[in-house]
Design a protein around this motif. Structure first.
Motif, short mmCIF file in Angstrom:
data_model
loop_
_atom_site.label_atom_id
_atom_site.label_comp_id
_atom_site.label_asym_id
_atom_site.label_seq_id
_atom_site.Cartn_x
_atom_site.Cartn_y
_atom_site.Cartn_z
N LEU A 1 -9.52 6.66 -1.90
CA LEU A 1 -10.50 7.74 -1.83
C LEU A 1 -9.98 9.01 -2.50
O LEU A 1 -10.76 9.90 -2.84
N GLU A 2 -8.65 9.09 -2.67
CA GLU A 2 -8.07 10.29 -3.28
C GLU A 2 -8.54 10.41 -4.73
O GLU A 2 -8.45 9.48 -5.52
N ILE B 1 -17.76 7.01 -3.99
CA ILE B 1 -17.43 6.43 -2.69
C ILE B 1 -18.29 5.20 -2.42
O ILE B 1 -17.80 4.19 -1.90
N ARG C 1 -4.75 -3.28 3.22
CA ARG C 1 -4.28 -2.06 3.89
C ARG C 1 -4.21 -0.93 2.88
O ARG C 1 -3.93 -1.13 1.71
N GLY C 2 -4.48 0.29 3.36
CA GLY C 2 -4.39 1.46 2.49
C GLY C 2 -5.65 1.78 1.74
O GLY C 2 -5.61 2.40 0.68
N ARG C 3 -6.81 1.38 2.29
CA ARG C 3 -8.06 1.68 1.59
C ARG C 3 -8.25 3.18 1.38
O ARG C 3 -8.83 3.62 0.38
N ALA C 4 -7.78 3.98 2.34
CA ALA C 4 -7.96 5.43 2.24
C ALA C 4 -7.27 6.00 1.00
O ALA C 4 -7.69 7.03 0.47
N ASN C 5 -6.20 5.31 0.53
CA ASN C 5 -5.52 5.80 -0.68
C ASN C 5 -6.46 5.85 -1.87
O ASN C 5 -6.30 6.67 -2.78
N SER D 1 0.83 -1.20 0.00
CA SER D 1 0.00 0.00 0.00
C SER D 1 0.86 1.25 0.00
O SER D 1 0.66 2.17 -0.79
N ALA E 1 -4.17 0.26 -2.59
CA ALA E 1 -4.49 -0.61 -1.45
C ALA E 1 -3.71 -1.91 -1.62
O ALA E 1 -3.79 -2.55 -2.66
N ARG F 1 0.82 3.53 -3.33
CA ARG F 1 -0.23 4.53 -3.09
C ARG F 1 -1.60 4.01 -3.49
O ARG F 1 -2.54 4.77 -3.75
N ARG G 1 -17.04 1.43 -1.67
CA ARG G 1 -17.48 0.68 -0.49
C ARG G 1 -18.04 -0.67 -0.89
O ARG G 1 -17.78 -1.69 -0.24
#
Length: 359
Positions: free
Chosen positions: A258-259, A267, A252-256, A130, A136, A134, A271
């Motif tokens: 969202l960019e 979104i 890991r790195g799911r938030a990446n 991740s 997941a 950059r 999800r």
């Protein structure tokens, strides 16, 4: 690594040097910035002298081939999913892993000794992928069949007990079994001692393979109630799934991811992707995808139904145990404008490293 798609040859035959260069510039700009490239700016980048009008004519031909599209009127051009697949197959140069990337992977994906929990290693691998991509990081591992170190029965009620199985690396698994009527605490201890004497040091799969032999030994050494207790325990364990299906997914790195998303609809699609990933069938499908060809596999957008709604890409590779069986997969999920040429060797090397550590 096998990355080539047979359809690429047919498309390549329709492109001359000029149209190929224009297409490559459009894709590379998209992968770098995510922005469309217009004919005026493109004409300045080309090694050959072409007017914006000539560039627009070539762009029109590329659109007819389904390789690029215009996101809105008077905009530049972006690659389609077909175009991205063609670029990956026909144009992308997969280089060697940089010394810096190799050192970073070696630093994170390591097992100093065999007492280190496997989950720690898997989580580190997912987190590392991740951070470096950059995107997941994704790790799937097939369900382990640990070597039994110790078995114990703990009474919960007059007719129920907890069977506690401890593995060689101190993994603990608990299963509830029904007790034979009238079984005593000493018989619970006797049954556990029998199992520890005859089954410790073997996997549950190995126990299943010699069930009948164990049952004959039970009848010769224990009284009726203890026999019943042991056979109930063996029945519970033998009913465990014997096939090697994925049982553990680490992302890991799911938030990446969202960019760069715009609006609640994007979104929600993302999800839904992660909700689907958590389902067992999806994990099996991901592992099957990794198994379906040698080396690294690349799936862009709707090429895989799991990612069709989110418009994401998947780069995935299997890793193997000492008997060359596929026991899991590592990969990266990201937007379609991933840096494929860098991430492919990264995933490939991580899979090789995981294979060495799984032996």
């Amino acid at each position: 690594m096998v990355l080539r798609n047979p359809g690429a040859k047919e498309i390549a035959a329709a492109l001359d040097e000029r149209s190929g260069e224009i297409f490559r510039r459009i894709v590379e700009t998209y992968l770098t910035s995510g922005e469309p490239l217009g004919s005026r700016n493109l004409s300045r980048l080309l090694p050959m002298a072409l007017s914006p009008a000539s560039v627009r004519n070539v762009m029109s031909d590329l659109e007819d081939l389904g390789l690029i599209y215009s996101p809105h009127v008077s905009a530049g051009r972006l690659p389609t999913q077909t175009g991205l697949r063609f670029f990956v197959d026909a144009f992308m140069q997969v280089g060697n892993l940089s010394p810096e990337d190799r050192a970073s992977i070696d630093r994170h994906v390591r097992r100093d000794d065999h007492t280190q929990p496997v989950d720690t290693l898997l989580t580190e691998a997912s987190q590392m992928l991740s951070g470096m991509s950059r995107g997941a990081g994704l790790v799937i591992t097939a369900k382990a069949d640990p070597v039994l170190k110790h078995v114990e029965f703990i009474r919960l009620a007059p007719t129920k007990a907890l069977a506690v199985l401890v593995g060689e690396h101190d993994q603990v698994e608990n299963r509830i079994i029904e007790l034979p009527a009238g079984v005593t605490s000493s018989q619970l201890t006797e049954a556990a001692n029998f199992l520890n004497a005859h089954l410790a040091g073997q996997t549950i799969a190995e126990v299943r393979a010699q069930l009948e032999k164990v049952k004959l030994t039970v009848r010769g050494e224990l009284d009726a109630l203890s026999q019943d207790l042991v056979e109930r325990g063996l029945a519970i364990w033998s009913g465990n799934e014997g096939d090697e299906k994925p049982a553990r997914l680490i992302v890991r790195g799911r938030a990446n991811l969202l960019e760069g998303l715009e609006g609640a609809e994007d979104i929600d699609r993302l999800r839904m992707l992660f909700d689907d990933l958590e389902k067992k069938d999806s994990m099996i499908e991901l592992l099957d995808l990794a198994e379906s060809g040698p080396g690294v596999r690349i799936f862009i957008g709707s090429e895989n139904k799991l990612f069709s709604l989110s418009g994401s890409s998947l780069i995935v590779a299997p890793y193997r145990d000492g008997e060359d069986r596929i026991v899991g997969a590592v990969g990266v999920i990201g937007p379609t404008r991933l840096n494929y040429s860098r991430i492919v060797p990264m995933v490939d090397y991580t899979a090789q490293l995981m294979s060495r550590l799984s032996r």
